[in-house]
Design a protein around this motif. Structure first.
Motif, PDB file in Angstrom:
ATOM      1  N   ARG A 163       0.843  -1.203   0.000  1.00  0.00           N
ATOM      2  CA  ARG A 163       0.000   0.000   0.000  1.00  0.00           C
ATOM      3  C   ARG A 163       0.872   1.245   0.000  1.00  0.00           C
ATOM      4  O   ARG A 163       1.857   1.303   0.726  1.00  0.00           O
ATOM      5  CB  ARG A 163      -0.855   0.040   1.265  1.00  0.00           C
ATOM      6  N   THR A 164       0.482   2.243  -0.821  1.00  0.00           N
ATOM      7  CA  THR A 164       1.214   3.513  -0.755  1.00  0.00           C
ATOM      8  C   THR A 164       0.288   4.621  -0.242  1.00  0.00           C
ATOM      9  O   THR A 164       0.687   5.773  -0.155  1.00  0.00           O
ATOM     10  CB  THR A 164       1.743   3.907  -2.149  1.00  0.00           C
ATOM     11  N   ALA A 165      -0.958   4.270   0.044  1.00  0.00           N
ATOM     12  CA  ALA A 165      -1.905   5.259   0.571  1.00  0.00           C
ATOM     13  C   ALA A 165      -2.859   4.538   1.515  1.00  0.00           C
ATOM     14  O   ALA A 165      -2.885   3.306   1.559  1.00  0.00           O
ATOM     15  CB  ALA A 165      -2.688   5.897  -0.581  1.00  0.00           C
ATOM     16  N   VAL A 166      -3.672   5.325   2.221  1.00  0.00           N
ATOM     17  CA  VAL A 166      -4.567   4.703   3.203  1.00  0.00           C
ATOM     18  C   VAL A 166      -5.786   4.101   2.512  1.00  0.00           C
ATOM     19  O   VAL A 166      -6.074   4.400   1.346  1.00  0.00           O
ATOM     20  CB  VAL A 166      -5.033   5.741   4.256  1.00  0.00           C
ATOM     21  N   SER A 167      -6.519   3.270   3.260  1.00  0.00           N
ATOM     22  CA  SER A 167      -7.741   2.659   2.722  1.00  0.00           C
ATOM     23  C   SER A 167      -8.773   3.747   2.422  1.00  0.00           C
ATOM     24  O   SER A 167      -9.052   4.589   3.277  1.00  0.00           O
ATOM     25  CB  SER A 167      -8.296   1.684   3.762  1.00  0.00           C
ATOM     26  N   PRO A 168      -9.372   3.732   1.202  1.00  0.00           N
ATOM     27  CA  PRO A 168     -10.382   4.767   0.903  1.00  0.00           C
ATOM     28  C   PRO A 168     -11.590   4.691   1.825  1.00  0.00           C
ATOM     29  O   PRO A 168     -12.199   5.708   2.135  1.00  0.00           O
ATOM     30  CB  PRO A 168     -10.781   4.488  -0.551  1.00  0.00           C
ATOM     31  N   TYR A 169     -11.927   3.488   2.289  1.00  0.00           N
ATOM     32  CA  TYR A 169     -13.092   3.365   3.192  1.00  0.00           C
ATOM     33  C   TYR A 169     -12.809   4.080   4.507  1.00  0.00           C
ATOM     34  O   TYR A 169     -13.645   4.777   5.060  1.00  0.00           O
ATOM     35  CB  TYR A 169     -13.412   1.888   3.460  1.00  0.00           C
ATOM     36  N   ARG A 170     -11.587   3.878   4.998  1.00  0.00           N
ATOM     37  CA  ARG A 170     -11.241   4.533   6.267  1.00  0.00           C
ATOM     38  C   ARG A 170     -11.120   6.048   6.083  1.00  0.00           C
ATOM     39  O   ARG A 170     -11.449   6.827   6.969  1.00  0.00           O
ATOM     40  CB  ARG A 170      -9.950   3.932   6.824  1.00  0.00           C
ATOM     41  N   LEU A 171     -10.635   6.453   4.891  1.00  0.00           N
ATOM     42  CA  LEU A 171     -10.531   7.895   4.629  1.00  0.00           C
ATOM     43  C   LEU A 171     -11.924   8.544   4.625  1.00  0.00           C
ATOM     44  O   LEU A 171     -12.143   9.604   5.209  1.00  0.00           O
ATOM     45  CB  LEU A 171      -9.830   8.134   3.287  1.00  0.00           C
ATOM     46  N   VAL A 172     -12.876   7.856   3.977  1.00  0.00           N
ATOM     47  CA  VAL A 172     -14.236   8.404   3.920  1.00  0.00           C
ATOM     48  C   VAL A 172     -14.853   8.412   5.327  1.00  0.00           C
ATOM     49  O   VAL A 172     -15.552   9.358   5.705  1.00  0.00           O
ATOM     50  CB  VAL A 172     -15.110   7.602   2.930  1.00  0.00           C
ATOM     51  N   THR A 173     -14.550   7.374   6.123  1.00  0.00           N
ATOM     52  CA  THR A 173     -15.068   7.347   7.502  1.00  0.00           C
ATOM     53  C   THR A 173     -14.505   8.532   8.293  1.00  0.00           C
ATOM     54  O   THR A 173     -15.226   9.217   9.027  1.00  0.00           O
ATOM     55  CB  THR A 173     -14.662   6.024   8.199  1.00  0.00           C
ATOM     56  N   HIS A 174     -13.209   8.788   8.120  1.00  0.00           N
ATOM     57  CA  HIS A 174     -12.550   9.877   8.842  1.00  0.00           C
ATOM     58  C   HIS A 174     -13.123  11.236   8.410  1.00  0.00           C
ATOM     59  O   HIS A 174     -13.454  12.081   9.246  1.00  0.00           O
ATOM     60  CB  HIS A 174     -11.047   9.807   8.545  1.00  0.00           C
ATOM     61  N   LEU A 175     -13.292  11.422   7.102  1.00  0.00           N
ATOM     62  CA  LEU A 175     -13.863  12.679   6.596  1.00  0.00           C
ATOM     63  C   LEU A 175     -15.321  12.804   7.048  1.00  0.00           C
ATOM     64  O   LEU A 175     -15.755  13.861   7.522  1.00  0.00           O
ATOM     65  CB  LEU A 175     -13.772  12.708   5.059  1.00  0.00           C
ATOM     66  N   GLY A 176     -16.068  11.695   6.921  1.00  0.00           N
ATOM     67  CA  GLY A 176     -17.488  11.715   7.284  1.00  0.00           C
ATOM     68  C   GLY A 176     -17.680  12.049   8.753  1.00  0.00           C
ATOM     69  O   GLY A 176     -18.526  12.879   9.110  1.00  0.00           O
ATOM     70  N   LEU A 177     -16.858  11.450   9.611  1.00  0.00           N
ATOM     71  CA  LEU A 177     -17.001  11.709  11.052  1.00  0.00           C
ATOM     72  C   LEU A 177     -16.633  13.164  11.381  1.00  0.00           C
ATOM     73  O   LEU A 177     -17.261  13.796  12.243  1.00  0.00           O
ATOM     74  CB  LEU A 177     -16.131  10.721  11.838  1.00  0.00           C
ATOM     75  N   ALA A 178     -15.637  13.697  10.667  1.00  0.00           N
ATOM     76  CA  ALA A 178     -15.283  15.117  10.868  1.00  0.00           C
ATOM     77  C   ALA A 178     -16.489  15.992  10.528  1.00  0.00           C
ATOM     78  O   ALA A 178     -16.802  16.959  11.246  1.00  0.00           O
ATOM     79  CB  ALA A 178     -14.091  15.496   9.992  1.00  0.00           C
ATOM     80  N   LEU A 179     -17.185  15.641   9.441  1.00  0.00           N
ATOM     81  CA  LEU A 179     -18.330  16.459   9.028  1.00  0.00           C
ATOM     82  C   LEU A 179     -19.493  16.319  10.025  1.00  0.00           C
ATOM     83  O   LEU A 179     -20.184  17.295  10.325  1.00  0.00           O
ATOM     84  CB  LEU A 179     -18.770  16.077   7.598  1.00  0.00           C
ATOM     85  N   VAL A 180     -19.672  15.098  10.562  1.00  0.00           N
ATOM     86  CA  VAL A 180     -20.729  14.885  11.566  1.00  0.00           C
ATOM     87  C   VAL A 180     -20.434  15.721  12.818  1.00  0.00           C
ATOM     88  O   VAL A 180     -21.301  16.414  13.366  1.00  0.00           O
ATOM     89  CB  VAL A 180     -20.833  13.384  11.930  1.00  0.00           C
ATOM     90  N   LEU A 181     -19.179  15.667  13.237  1.00  0.00           N
ATOM     91  CA  LEU A 181     -18.756  16.408  14.414  1.00  0.00           C
ATOM     92  C   LEU A 181     -18.980  17.913  14.208  1.00  0.00           C
ATOM     93  O   LEU A 181     -19.522  18.620  15.073  1.00  0.00           O
ATOM     94  CB  LEU A 181     -17.270  16.128  14.635  1.00  0.00           C
ATOM     95  N   TYR A 182     -18.557  18.384  13.048  1.00  0.00           N
ATOM     96  CA  TYR A 182     -18.713  19.795  12.716  1.00  0.00           C
ATOM     97  C   TYR A 182     -20.199  20.181  12.732  1.00  0.00           C
ATOM     98  O   TYR A 182     -20.596  21.192  13.317  1.00  0.00           O
ATOM     99  CB  TYR A 182     -18.101  20.084  11.344  1.00  0.00           C
ATOM    100  N   ALA A 183     -21.012  19.323  12.082  1.00  0.00           N
ATOM    101  CA  ALA A 183     -22.441  19.622  11.973  1.00  0.00           C
ATOM    102  C   ALA A 183     -23.077  19.679  13.369  1.00  0.00           C
ATOM    103  O   ALA A 183     -23.879  20.571  13.662  1.00  0.00           O
ATOM    104  CB  ALA A 183     -23.137  18.567  11.114  1.00  0.00           C
ATOM    105  N   ALA A 184     -22.711  18.735  14.231  1.00  0.00           N
ATOM    106  CA  ALA A 184     -23.311  18.697  15.570  1.00  0.00           C
ATOM    107  C   ALA A 184     -22.909  19.929  16.378  1.00  0.00           C
ATOM    108  O   ALA A 184     -23.733  20.521  17.093  1.00  0.00           O
ATOM    109  CB  ALA A 184     -22.891  17.421  16.281  1.00  0.00           C
TER     110      ALA A 184
END
Ligand code: HEM
Length: 359
Positions: A163-184
């Motif tokens: 692997r030369t980059a992170v898992s896209p699923y985990r990246l989307v989870t990380h971005l998604g959770l940041a957006l949830v946190l921000y929204a809340a």
């Protein structure tokens, strides 16, 4: 007793004394999360994200202070595939270049934690937090901690073999959770500043329905965008609106099982993001038109127009990023502007909220 919005707003104001400082604190933390999303984008786009191979919440606060410590971290980095496949031989100087952004990203995360936890403790001890708000504030604290752990879980996936980059699923989870946190954070802050909506105009309900449709499409676009970023799909098909001369790119369904095309097939992932972005922006424009025609002048109408403006700006930035093959600054701006769109969406939904019934 007949329902009276003004009376209930006054009642809510009375039951939440001094909630303004709490609101300002939450909005400040939300601003820090917004900055964090932008820093995260820059970290990813500069290929810095895998440079620190340790999860050291306390001792990692300080950067390396001696040559020996720099060398130790560099030696660790040299054991992962990204070094061998992408950065081989870039030396300690090259390592330092990718180190600093990841270090700052983590430092900013720690600062957000402190900016949230210390005032929480202070307001709590002084009895300033309304009882009904306490569980939500604790949940936000837990979500913030979880986001740090998800960040590390994501980074760890980038150390796996080949692997030369992170898992896209985990990246989307990380971005998604940041957006949830921000929204809340934003929603809670806004609700403390304006505990009850003003008496709604009769058209509010139907405009709200349209804004909601646009918001769901925008959220889907953001998650799809996370996959574009996660598999670096923006570095191919750098034309708009056609993709290699076609509306729907060749090879859309080329992977098996079929659902994996939605997350790991470059042409499909990029096409889906374009399509969703187009539908979402049209829906936002439709909602703005409805708001402009049917709502009286005021915050709700302005918020609908603001949402459409933010969506159009984000759309234009997305097209520009694609045509210019995702330069770091523009990719980062596109990521940061996604949060602007989310902000506009939440402000619009908040302004169009249904009034709570008086008890
Ligand atoms: C309202 C519309 C849009 C929203 C809300 C949106 C949102 C997002 C989000 C959240 C991401 C992931 C984070 C990042 O920016 O790297 C992303 C990535 C991306 N988007 Fe969009 N986007 C929109 C429109 C578009 C359009 C119209 C295009 C091009 C036709 C586009 C091209 C891209 C590209 C190339 C990336 C990957 C950038 C990278 O690798 O860093 N976006 N988008």
């Amino acid at each position: 007793m007949p329902f009276d919005v003004q009376t209930s707003a006054a009642a809510a104001d009375r039951t939440q004394p001094n909630s303004r400082p709490i609101a300002l604190w939450l909005l400040t933390v939300a601003g820090m999360v917004w900055a964090m999303v932008a820093i995260g984008g820059a970290t990813r786009l500069t290929g810095s994200g895998l440079s620190i191979m340790e999860w050291a919440p306390l001792s990692g606060t300080l950067p390396p202070l001696s040559e020996a410590e720099w060398q130790r971290l560099y030696d660790l980095y040299r054991t992962i595939p990204q070094y061998a496949l992408v950065n081989q031989g870039f030396g300690l100087a090259g390592f330092k270049e990718i180190f600093w952004l990841e270090w700052f990203h983590r430092l900013w995360g720690r600062l957000i934690g402190l900016a949230y936890a210390l005032p929480l403790l202070w307001f709590w001890l002084r009895g300033r937090i309304p009882a009904g708000l306490k569980p939500r504030l604790l949940l936000l604290l837990a979500l913030g901690g979880l986001q740090g752990a998800v960040g590390w879980f994501m980074v760890a996936s980038g150390f796996e073999a080949d692997r030369t980059a992170v898992s896209p699923y985990r990246l989307v989870t990380h971005l998604g959770l940041a957006l949830v946190l921000y929204a809340a954070l934003l929603w809670t802050g806004l609700s403390l500043l304006r505990p009850q909506p003003a008496a709604p105009h009769p058209a509010t309900r139907s405009v709200r329905r349209q804004v909601k449709a646009a918001v769901w499409l925008l959220v889907a676009t953001m998650l799809a965008g996370g996959f574009v970023a996660g598999i670096r799909a923006g570095f191919d098909y750098n034309t708009f609106p056609l993709m290699e001369g076609r509306w729907v790119p060749e090879g859309y369904w080329r992977l098996e099982p079929l659902w994996t095309n939605l997350t790991t097939n470059i042409p499909a992932v990029q096409f889906n993001h374009r399509l969703l972005a187009t539908l979402a922006t049209l829906a936002a424009l439709g909602a703005a038109f409805a708001g402009w025609r049917r709502l009286p002048a005021g915050p709700a109408r302005q918020a609908c127009l603001g949402l459409a403006g933010a969506a159009c700006l984000q759309y234009a930035l997305g097209v520009a990023a694609l045509l210019l093959v995702v330069p770091v600054w523009l990719g980062t701006l596109h990521q940061a502007c996604a949060v602007l769109v989310l902000t506009a969406a939440l402000i619009a939904l908040h302004a169009l909220r249904e009034p709570r019934r008086a008890k």
